[in-house]
Motif scaffolding. Structure first.
Motif: not given
Length: 478
Positions: A339, A344, A373, A404, A442
């Motif tokens: 995270s 990303p 994820e 993302d 997110h």
């Protein structure tokens, strides 16, 4: 060129091939030949230079003739001394002996040979920053001493200027949209150091500076060609008499034939190796394609995060070639989690890497279908690969994957035209996108919505995106 951001990755030739190139360069081959020629009767002065009386014999040994033969022989001898191919045995007597590094040229590893060549390169670069002979003669006083104050010469500034030019040439050569192996016009290289990037039409003063820089670089590249750093086509002698015109007559629209008359230069494969070695020593991050092939997936995904697309694909192919498909896919997926701010882009690189893996990777993708994820990424891969029985994603997962993806594109390309098109498409396809997107759990949701507000051309939609960004940040406690 800043040393805080990584340079584009360079694809180097094998060291064995580069070592052969180094041994065949005119300057190093001459230096080695003189080191083997030197004997008990060879004499040098206090600085280790061959005495004047022996320069003709050295030139003859090298097969050199003409007015510059002695100068070329002296240069080769200086390289032999500086690189350890020959050593001063007795300073008082001026005698010499074979250096410890001479044997490396025939019995050492390719890396050893390249280390000797790098030493030769440093000698030539130092020589290239010294004023030419005519300037030195003009600055001599009646007693034969050089008055350096008359030269308007700052050795550090000269060396920094040449380093900057070579750094720009390296950057142009390694950039995905650069000339690659092709030559760069000398005026463009000189202008890259002098003309401000935000300047429209260069002033006469700037053009004169570019012209002066071209003439300096012409002399310097003539010196750097024999050591194998560059291949150089000098400025046309017919143009030298009107050096000022060289800068003024090169606006856009001049054809390639005309441009070539003003000098063309390119880094050789050996030159790329040498420049990367110097950049690394100076503290720059200068990756080479293949560096990550034996590293873990985490190093691959993080390392290729800033690579241009073609280089990232090549690096990934080399990494995958050393591994079985299924374990490689599992390792990539595990490394893509996280995270943090880099997550990303890691997942984007993971998705691109997995596109190069065959059907053998299917079990690894099915194993992460329920991962918050990786589940969206897995569904995309399985669908594009033509597999059936792929569960439909939830609405929350669709929006999470969208955020993302935009975050990854933002990190990879910034405010690019492609990202702008993606933003416009998302807003047009989903009328309630912003109302749902700010609620997405997110960490990059607020940043993505702010970027969408910045990039969308419709003021009403942009305002809606900024409002959603504010709500997202408030929800995250920011």
């Amino acid at each position: 060129m800043s040393d805080s951001s990584p340079l584009p990755p360079v694809r180097l030739h094998p060291e064995a091939e580069l070592a052969r190139d180094a041994l065949s360069t005119p300057l190093l081959s001459r230096a080695a030949r003189l080191a083997r020629w030197a004997g008990p009767d060879t004499r040098v002065d206090a600085g280790g230079e061959l005495v004047d009386e022996q320069l003709p014999a050295a030139a003859e040994e090298l097969g050199l003739s003409g007015d510059d033969a002695a100068a070329y022989a002296g240069e080769a001898w200086r390289v032999a001394v500086d690189t350890g191919l020959v050593e001063v045995a007795d300073e008082e007597a001026g005698t010499v002996a074979p250096g410890a590094d001479l044997a490396l040229l025939t019995g050492g590893s390719p890396h050893d040979v390249l280390a000797v060549w790098l030493g030769a390169l440093e000698t030539v670069l130092a020589d290239a920053s010294v004023p030419d002979l005519e300037d030195l003669v003009d600055a001599m006083d009646e007693g034969g001493e050089v008055d350096f104050s008359q030269l308007d010469w700052d050795p550090e500034a000269e060396a920094e200027f040449l380093d900057g030019v070579l750094g720009n040439l390296y950057l142009l050569t390694t950039s995905e949209d650069g000339p690659g192996d092709g030559p760069v016009p000398l005026p463009a290289l000189a202008a890259s150091m002098i003309v401000p990037s935000d300047m429209g039409e260069p002033t006469n003063d700037v053009l004169e500076q570019v012209s002066d820089a071209m003439m300096r670089l012409d002399d310097q590249f003539r010196l750097l060609d024999p050591v194998g750093l560059v291949e150089y086509q000098p400025v046309d002698e017919a143009l030298m008499a009107d050096a000022e015109g060289a800068a003024e007559e090169l606006p856009a629209g001049v054809d390639d034939t005309d441009v070539s008359r003003y000098g063309m230069v390119r880094l050789t494969p050996l030159g790329l190796y040498g420049m990367r070695a110097r950049l690394l020593e100076a503290g720059f991050e200068a990756p080479a394609v293949g560096d990550l092939a034996d590293k873990g997936a985490d190093a691959l995904l993080d390392g290729t995060a800033t690579f241009p697309q073609t280089a990232a694909r090549t690096e990934t192919e080399l990494w995958l070639a050393r591994r079985e498909p299924l374990p490689a896919a599992r390792e990539l997926l595990a490394a893509a989690r996280g995270s943090d701010a880099g997550g990303p882009l890691r997942r984007l690189r993971c998705q691109q890497a997995l596109s190069l893996v065959g059907a053998e990777a299917e079990p690894a993708l099915r194993e992460v279908l329920d991962d918050p994820e990786l589940g969206g990424l897995a569904r995309v891969w399985l669908t594009e690969a033509g597999f059936g029985d792929v569960p439909a994603p939830s609405q929350d997962l669709v929006f999470w994957l969208t955020v993302d993806t935009v975050a990854a594109q933002l990190a990879a390309e910034g405010n690019s035209d492609e990202l702008r098109a993606l933003v416009e498409g998302l807003a047009a396809q989903h009328s309630g996108f912003f109302a749902a997107a700010w609620r997405v759990d997110h960490p990059a949701a607020a940043d993505v919505l702010e970027a969408m507000g910045r990039l969308h051309p419709d003021k009403k939609v942009a305002k809606e995106a900024r409002k959603a960004a504010f709500k997202a940040r408030s929800q995250q406690g920011g």
